[in-house]
Enzyme design. Structure first.
Site, PDB file in Angstrom:
ATOM      1  N   SER A  90       0.708  -1.339  -0.078  1.00  0.00           N
ATOM      2  CA  SER A  90      -0.149  -0.163   0.036  1.00  0.00           C
ATOM      3  C   SER A  90       0.778   1.274  -0.040  1.00  0.00           C
ATOM      4  O   SER A  90       2.013   1.249   0.537  1.00  0.00           O
ATOM      5  CB  SER A  90      -0.963   0.096   1.291  1.00  0.00           C
ATOM      6  OG  SER A  90      -1.618  -1.158   1.350  1.00  0.00           O
TER       7      SER A  90
HETATM    8  N1  SAH Z   1      -0.216  -5.075   4.032  1.00  0.00           N
HETATM    9  C1  SAH Z   1       0.376  -5.321   2.790  1.00  0.00           C
HETATM   10  C2  SAH Z   1      -0.407  -5.170   1.805  1.00  0.00           C
HETATM   11  C3  SAH Z   1      -0.983  -6.297   1.015  1.00  0.00           C
HETATM   12  S1  SAH Z   1      -2.097  -6.183  -0.033  1.00  0.00           S
HETATM   13  C4  SAH Z   1       1.722  -4.792   2.824  1.00  0.00           C
HETATM   14  O1  SAH Z   1       1.978  -4.145   3.798  1.00  0.00           O
HETATM   15  O2  SAH Z   1       2.477  -5.072   1.686  1.00  0.00           O
HETATM   16  C5  SAH Z   1      -3.454  -7.362   0.489  1.00  0.00           C
HETATM   17  C6  SAH Z   1      -2.793  -8.676   0.841  1.00  0.00           C
HETATM   18  O3  SAH Z   1      -4.062  -9.467   1.204  1.00  0.00           O
HETATM   19  C7  SAH Z   1      -2.387  -9.477  -0.263  1.00  0.00           C
HETATM   20  O4  SAH Z   1      -1.303  -9.855  -0.266  1.00  0.00           O
HETATM   21  C8  SAH Z   1      -3.637 -10.468  -0.638  1.00  0.00           C
HETATM   22  O5  SAH Z   1      -2.965 -11.850  -1.106  1.00  0.00           O
HETATM   23  C9  SAH Z   1      -3.984 -10.828   0.711  1.00  0.00           C
HETATM   24  N2  SAH Z   1      -5.420 -11.386   1.011  1.00  0.00           N
HETATM   25  C10 SAH Z   1      -6.208 -11.161   0.344  1.00  0.00           C
HETATM   26  N3  SAH Z   1      -7.160 -12.046   0.770  1.00  0.00           N
HETATM   27  C11 SAH Z   1      -6.956 -12.680   1.915  1.00  0.00           C
HETATM   28  C12 SAH Z   1      -7.347 -13.522   2.741  1.00  0.00           C
HETATM   29  N4  SAH Z   1      -8.639 -14.030   2.693  1.00  0.00           N
HETATM   30  N5  SAH Z   1      -6.704 -14.212   3.713  1.00  0.00           N
HETATM   31  C13 SAH Z   1      -5.267 -13.699   3.764  1.00  0.00           C
HETATM   32  N6  SAH Z   1      -4.604 -12.858   3.164  1.00  0.00           N
HETATM   33  C14 SAH Z   1      -5.529 -12.148   1.987  1.00  0.00           C
END
Ligand code: SAH
Length: 222
Positions: free
Chosen positions: A65
């Site tokens: 993000s």
């Molecule tokens: N917080 C992260 C941003 C991640 S983007 C950072 O600092 O880099 C959102 C993430 O959520 C992605 O990696 C995606 O694979 C994950 N995601 C989406 N649905 C999910 C679920 N049901 N359980 C676990 N992770 C999930």
């Protein structure tokens, strides 16, 4: 100037111009953003872009993000230092690292094994011993370690699942983007005994939350 000094300079500029100038000014939080090397959480070919004012690809179609959004979501949790926090959506591990600087223990769940492994490796290499990354569907939270003094969901859900709200400690906050591909709003919830109060904050754009209480591919695409 060596490479690390260049990155430290860019990081300071990010803190001042993207985070503090926009109103996120909590000193402990700004210090965490100064200390966590964001360029080590993005793929090597994007390291030179790590401090720009936007999200970046991290593989598997996912993104790290925008720094300001990470800062805002973190500030909204109002952490003081001794909390147990849950993150749903580890991605690169960057937000988990920031949380680990501000809370006692962080649990984070990631659906993609490759991202979970990579984040675990990055966090270990940087010496973060108070983060545990789990691979799997986090859309219903992580009940094993509940209650949490803060929960952050870093992918957009159709709605915040009651099962996840139930894992909040009394008075604790949950922050999450809610909505679909065409529009999302950042929400903050607080548990007050057996009730849950909701605030709507700003429009945001996140990748979809998948899994049992997330978006089905078909519904997200529409
Ligand atoms: N917080 C992260 C941003 C991640 S983007 C950072 O600092 O880099 C959102 C993430 O959520 C992605 O990696 C995606 O694979 C994950 N995601 C989406 N649905 C999910 C679920 N049901 N359980 C676990 N992770 C999930």
């Amino acid at each position: 100037m060596d490479r690390e000094e260049v990155f430290a300079g860019l990081r300071e500029k990010m803190v001042e111009e993207q985070i503090a100038a926009r109103g996120v000014r909590e000193p402990r939080l700004l210090q965490a953003f100064r200390e966590v090397p964001r360029h080590l959480f993005v793929p090597g070919e994007h390291a030179h872009l790590a401090y720009i004012d936007g999200p970046l690809p991290i593989g598997e179609g996912q993104t790290i993000s925008q720094p300001f959004i990470v800062a805002l979501m973190t500030q909204l949790l109002e952490l003081e230092g001794d909390e147990t926090v849950l993150e749903i959506g580890t991605g690169s591990g960057y937000q988990a690292a920031i949380l680990a600087r501000l809370a006692r223990q962080v649990y984070s769940v990631e659906q993609y094994p490759a991202l979970a492994r990579h984040a675990t490796h990055t966090l270990a290499r940087l010496g973060f011993e108070n983060v545990r990354v789990f691979e799997g569907d986090g859309s219903l939270g992580l009940p094993e370690f509940a209650p949490y003094r803060g929960i952050v969901i870093t992918a957009a859900a159709p709605k915040v699942a009651q099962a996840v709200l139930d894992q909040l400690a009394d008075q604790a906050w949950l922050v999450a983007p809610v909505g679909g591909r065409k529009g999302q709003v950042l929400q903050r919830w607080q548990r007050r005994g057996d009730t849950f109060a909701k605030e709507k904050l700003i429009p945001v754009a996140f990748v979809p939350l998948r899994g049992e209480s997330g978006w089905k591919t078909r519904d997200w695409a529409e």
